[in-house]
Design a protein around this motif. Structure first.
Motif, PDB file in Angstrom:
ATOM      1  N   ARG A 113       0.966  -1.130   0.118  1.00  0.00           N
ATOM      2  CA  ARG A 113       0.024  -0.047  -0.079  1.00  0.00           C
ATOM      3  C   ARG A 113       0.953   1.377   0.159  1.00  0.00           C
ATOM      4  N   PRO A 114       0.957   2.031  -1.083  1.00  0.00           N
ATOM      5  CA  PRO A 114       1.744   2.922  -1.002  1.00  0.00           C
ATOM      6  C   PRO A 114       1.632   4.151  -0.159  1.00  0.00           C
ATOM      7  N   CYS A 127       5.332   3.316   7.801  1.00  0.00           N
ATOM      8  CA  CYS A 127       5.127   2.029   8.224  1.00  0.00           C
ATOM      9  C   CYS A 127       5.812   1.082   7.592  1.00  0.00           C
ATOM     10  N   GLY A 128       6.977   0.905   7.938  1.00  0.00           N
ATOM     11  CA  GLY A 128       7.903  -0.316   7.478  1.00  0.00           C
ATOM     12  C   GLY A 128       8.124  -0.102   5.650  1.00  0.00           C
ATOM     13  N   ASP A 129       8.186  -1.073   4.997  1.00  0.00           N
ATOM     14  CA  ASP A 129       8.296  -1.112   3.805  1.00  0.00           C
ATOM     15  C   ASP A 129       7.089  -0.894   2.967  1.00  0.00           C
ATOM     16  N   GLY A 130       5.795  -0.646   3.806  1.00  0.00           N
ATOM     17  CA  GLY A 130       4.704  -0.495   2.799  1.00  0.00           C
ATOM     18  C   GLY A 130       3.863  -1.912   2.567  1.00  0.00           C
ATOM     19  N   HIS A 131       4.474  -2.968   2.677  1.00  0.00           N
ATOM     20  CA  HIS A 131       3.792  -4.215   2.538  1.00  0.00           C
ATOM     21  C   HIS A 131       3.263  -4.805   3.646  1.00  0.00           C
ATOM     22  N   HIS A 132       1.959  -4.119   3.926  1.00  0.00           N
ATOM     23  CA  HIS A 132       1.362  -4.521   5.153  1.00  0.00           C
ATOM     24  C   HIS A 132      -0.079  -4.330   4.971  1.00  0.00           C
ATOM     25  N   GLY A 133      -0.703  -4.468   3.806  1.00  0.00           N
ATOM     26  CA  GLY A 133      -1.993  -4.106   3.409  1.00  0.00           C
ATOM     27  C   GLY A 133      -2.766  -5.626   3.374  1.00  0.00           C
ATOM     28  N   PHE A 134      -4.016  -5.656   3.482  1.00  0.00           N
ATOM     29  CA  PHE A 134      -4.747  -6.738   3.132  1.00  0.00           C
ATOM     30  C   PHE A 134      -5.973  -6.493   2.556  1.00  0.00           C
ATOM     31  N   SER A 135      -6.624  -7.459   1.861  1.00  0.00           N
ATOM     32  CA  SER A 135      -8.006  -7.108   1.133  1.00  0.00           C
ATOM     33  C   SER A 135      -8.590  -8.759   1.261  1.00  0.00           C
ATOM     34  N   LEU A 136      -9.964  -8.638   1.980  1.00  0.00           N
ATOM     35  CA  LEU A 136     -10.565  -9.827   2.300  1.00  0.00           C
ATOM     36  C   LEU A 136     -11.973  -9.830   1.842  1.00  0.00           C
TER      37      LEU A 136
END
Lengths: 356, 184
Positions: free
Chosen positions: A54-55, A62-71
Motif C-alpha cells: 500500500r503506497p 510504516c515499514g516497507d509499505g507491504h502491510h495491507g490486506f484485502s479480504l
C-alpha cells in the motif's frame, strides 16, 4: 499514569462490493508480516497475512509499505438480516485495530452495490454541474444560453409542416417521441397555448437524455411516453396544475403503451440526471411496470397507480427530498409508505385521465 | 516400473535433499489452514516453489515453463481442506486461453480453462488420504501443468522472456465447508 506506546497500528474499511481492505503494522516488529483475523461477532471468519503493498503507508513510516490486506467474508459467516460487528484483529497480540458495523449479507447484494455505485456517479455529476444551476453570474448566462440553444436545436428537429414557434419560458415542457410529436403538437395546439406549454421531441431510437436535458433547462418537465396516443387536454391541464404546484419537479407521467415499454426504463434513469429535487412517477398498465421491475407499486383494478418506489429510493440515495405532488382539490396521499385510499385512487384516475 | 505414488515419494526424497543442502527454494511451504498467504517477496518469497517458477515479485509470482511444482505442508493429521489459488492467467490475443491441470501427490485433482485476463481462483478439494505424513506434518507436492504458457517476447507482447501461464497471488487452505472465494 503512563501511556504505553502504540504496539499496533492498522485500519479496516469496507468496500462498496462488500469486501474489506485494511492494513496492519506493528512498530515493535517493523519487518514482520502480521496475520490478521477478520471476526464476525467475535468468531474468526477468515484470516490473511497482511503483506499487500500500500503506497499510502510509506509516508506514514510504516515499514516497507507491504502491510495491507484485502479480504472478502465467506457468505456463511455473515448472519442473514442481522446487524453484525466485523472486527480486524492481529493474531499474535490479539489486538483489535479496526471495526465495521454492518447488517448481514443483505447489505451487499449485487444490485445494491451497483446502485450505490451509480448513485455515487450521479451525485458526483450533480456536484460538477452545481455552478450551472445558479441563476446569477456567468454560469447563469451560460445556462440561459444553453437553454436557448437547446430550444433552437429542438425546433430544428421538428417537421416543418407542424413546426410552431417554441415558447420562450414554458410553464410546462412535454417530451414526446419524435414521430408522434408533430401530430400531438397540432392536436394540442390550443391547450399548449393556453397553459404556455411546449413540446420537445425525443428520438425514440436513441437515449432520451438529450431531449430531457433540453426540456429540463427550460422549465417544468413532463415526460409522456405513449407514442400512439395524444394526451387529452384534461390530462394536460392536470399536469400543468401539478407542475405549477412544484415547478422544479420532474414528472414522469406514463400512460404506457405496451409497445413503448422499452422506453420507460431509460426515461426514468435519465430523469435522475436532471436538476430536479422532486420526482413523481404516475400510472400505466401494471404488466408493463412489473416487467420493468419498477420497485413497489400500488395497483388498482389491474393498473398501477403509483410505481414510485424505485425512483423514490434513488432520489433518497442522492440525498434529495422526495414527495408526491398533490392536487389541492383532491389531495393524493403522500408516498410515506401508506397506500392511498380507494377513494383517492379513483379520484386520481378521474382527475388525471390516465389508465389502460 | 515404479508405481506413480512410489515415484512421488522418491521425488520427495530428492526435494528434501535439496532443501537440506540449502537450496534457494527452501523446503515445503507451511500452510496454516484458514490463513490466506501471499505469493511474492512480501510474504512467501520462494518458499515451497521447487521448480518451474519465476523470481518472486511484488505481490505475485509467475510460473516459468509448462510445469511448476509447489510443495506445501500442514500440521498432521490433515482435515478435508479446500485449496484456493488466486491469481490471473496470462491471456492475450495470440494466447486466448490458459489450461491448468493440477496434480496433488500424483493424483489429478483439478483442471481449469481460463479465457479471461482477470482475477481467477483455482479451487480444489484435498482429501486427507492424499497427503503424505512426514513426522508431525503432512506434505503434498502440487504439480501445475500449464501447457499454454508462452514467452511474451515470442508473441510480440512485451520483452519478457519467461514462459508465463499464470500469475499466482494468493494461496489458502480452508476447511472444505467454506467454498467461497475469500480474496478480493
Amino acid at each position: 499514569m503512563t501511556l504505553r506506546p502504540a504496539t499496533l497500528l492498522g485500519d479496516l474499511r469496507e468496500r462498496a462490493d462488500g469486501g474489506f481492505d485494511g492494513w496492519c503494522w506493528a512498530p515493535d516488529r517493523p519487518g514482520e508480516r502480521l496475520v490478521v483475523d477478520l471476526l464476525v461477532n467475535d468468531t474468526v471468519a477468515v484470516s490473511m497475512v497482511a503483506g499487500l503493498f500500500r503506497p499510502d503507508l510509506l509516508p506514514l513510516g510504516c515499514g516497507d509499505g507491504h502491510h495491507g490486506f484485502s479480504l472478502r467474508l465467506p457468505p456463511d459467516h455473515v448472519p442473514a438480516g442481522e446487524e453484525c460487528l466485523i472486527s480486524a484483529r492481529e493474531r499474535r497480540s490479539r489486538q483489535v485495530f479496526g471495526r465495521v458495523l454492518r447488517a448481514g449479507p443483505g447489505l451487499a447484494p449485487p444490485g445494491a452495490a451497483r446502485l450505490a455505485e451509480a448513485a455515487a456517479a450521479v451525485e458526483a455529476l450533480w456536484r460538477d454541474l452545481a455552478p450551472l444551476r445558479t441563476a446569477a453570474g456567468p454560469a447563469g448566462r451560460l445556462r440561459a444560453a444553453f437553454g436557448r440553444l437547446a430550444g433552437e436545436l429542438a425546433a430544428l428537429e421538428r417537421p416543418a409542416a407542424s413546426c410552431v414557434p417554441g415558447v420562450a419560458n414554458p410553464a410546462l415542457t412535454l417530451v414526446l417521441p419524435a414521430p408522434a410529436a408533430a401530430g400531438h403538437r397540432a392536436a394540442l395546439a390550443p391547450a399548449l397555448a393556453e397553459i404556455g406549454a411546449d413540446i420537445v421531441p425525443a428520438d425514440p431510437a436513441a437515449t432520451p437524455q438529450a431531449a430531457l436535458a433540453a426540456a429540463g433547462s427550460r422549465g417544468g418537465c413532463v415526460v409522456l411516453l405513449d407514442p400512439a396516443r395524444a394526451p387529452s387536454a384534461a390530462s394536460l391541464m392536470a399536469l400543468a396544475r401539478a407542475v405549477a404546484q412544484a415547478p422544479d419537479a420532474v414528472l414522469v407521467a406514463a400512460p404506457v403503451a405496451e409497445a413503448a415499454a422499452a422506453l420507460v426504463r431509460p426515461m426514468v434513469n435519465a430523469t435522475l440526471g436532471l436538476p430536479a429535487p422532486l420526482g413523481v412517477l404516475i400510472g400505466g398498465p401494471g404488466a408493463v411496470w412489473g416487467r420493468l421491475g419498477v420497485g413497489e407499486s400500488i395497483t388498482c383494478g389491474g393498473d398501477v397507480v403509483f410505481a414510485c418506489a424505485d425512483l423514490a429510493l434513488r432520489t433518497r440515495l442522492l440525498g434529495r427530498p422526495w414527495r408526491v405532488v398533490t392536487e389541492p382539490a383532491a389531495p393524493i396521499p403522500p408516498a410515506d409508505g401508506l397506500p392511498p385510499s380507494p377513494h383517492a385512487i379513483a379520484r386520481l384516475h378521474e382527475r388525471w385521465g390516465f389508465g389502460a | 516400473m515404479l508405481r506413480e505414488r512410489e515415484r512421488v515419494v522418491l521425488d520427495f526424497s530428492r526435494v528434501q535433499d535439496r532443501a537440506a543442502s540449502g537450496g534457494r527454494r527452501g523446503g515445503a511451504l507451511d500452510c496454516e489452514p484458514g490463513v490466506v498467504r501471499l505469493f511474492g517477496v512480501a510474504d512467501l518469497g520462494a518458499r515451497g516453489q521447487m521448480s518451474g517458477w519465476g523470481e518472486p515479485e511484488d505481490g505475485h509470482v509467475w510460473n516459468d515453463g509448462p510445469q511448476a511444482t509447489l510443495l506445501i505442508a500442514v500440521p498432521a493429521p490433515p482435515s478435508r481442506l479446500l485449496l484456493l489459488l488466486g491469481g490471473e492467467p496470462y491471456v492475450s490475443r495470440l494466447r486466448p486461453a490458459q489450461e491448468v491441470t493440477l496434480f496433488g501427490n500424483g493424483l489429478r485433482i483439478g483442471f481449469w480453462r481460463l479465457t479471461q485476463r482477470a482475477g481467477a481462483t483455482l479451487s480444489a478439494p484435498l482429501e486427507p488420504e492424499w497427503w503424505l505424513r512426514r513426522g508431525g506434518r503432512a506434505v503434498m507436492r502440487l504439480d501445475l501443468h500449464l501447457p499454454n504458457s508462452a514467452r511474451p517476447i515470442d508473441i510480440a507482447d512485451g520483452p519478457d522472456g519467461r514462459e508465463l501461464g499464470f500469475c499466482f497471488r494468493t494461496i489458502c487452505l480452508r476447511p472444505l465447508a467454506d467454498e467461497a472465494d475469500m480474496t478480493a
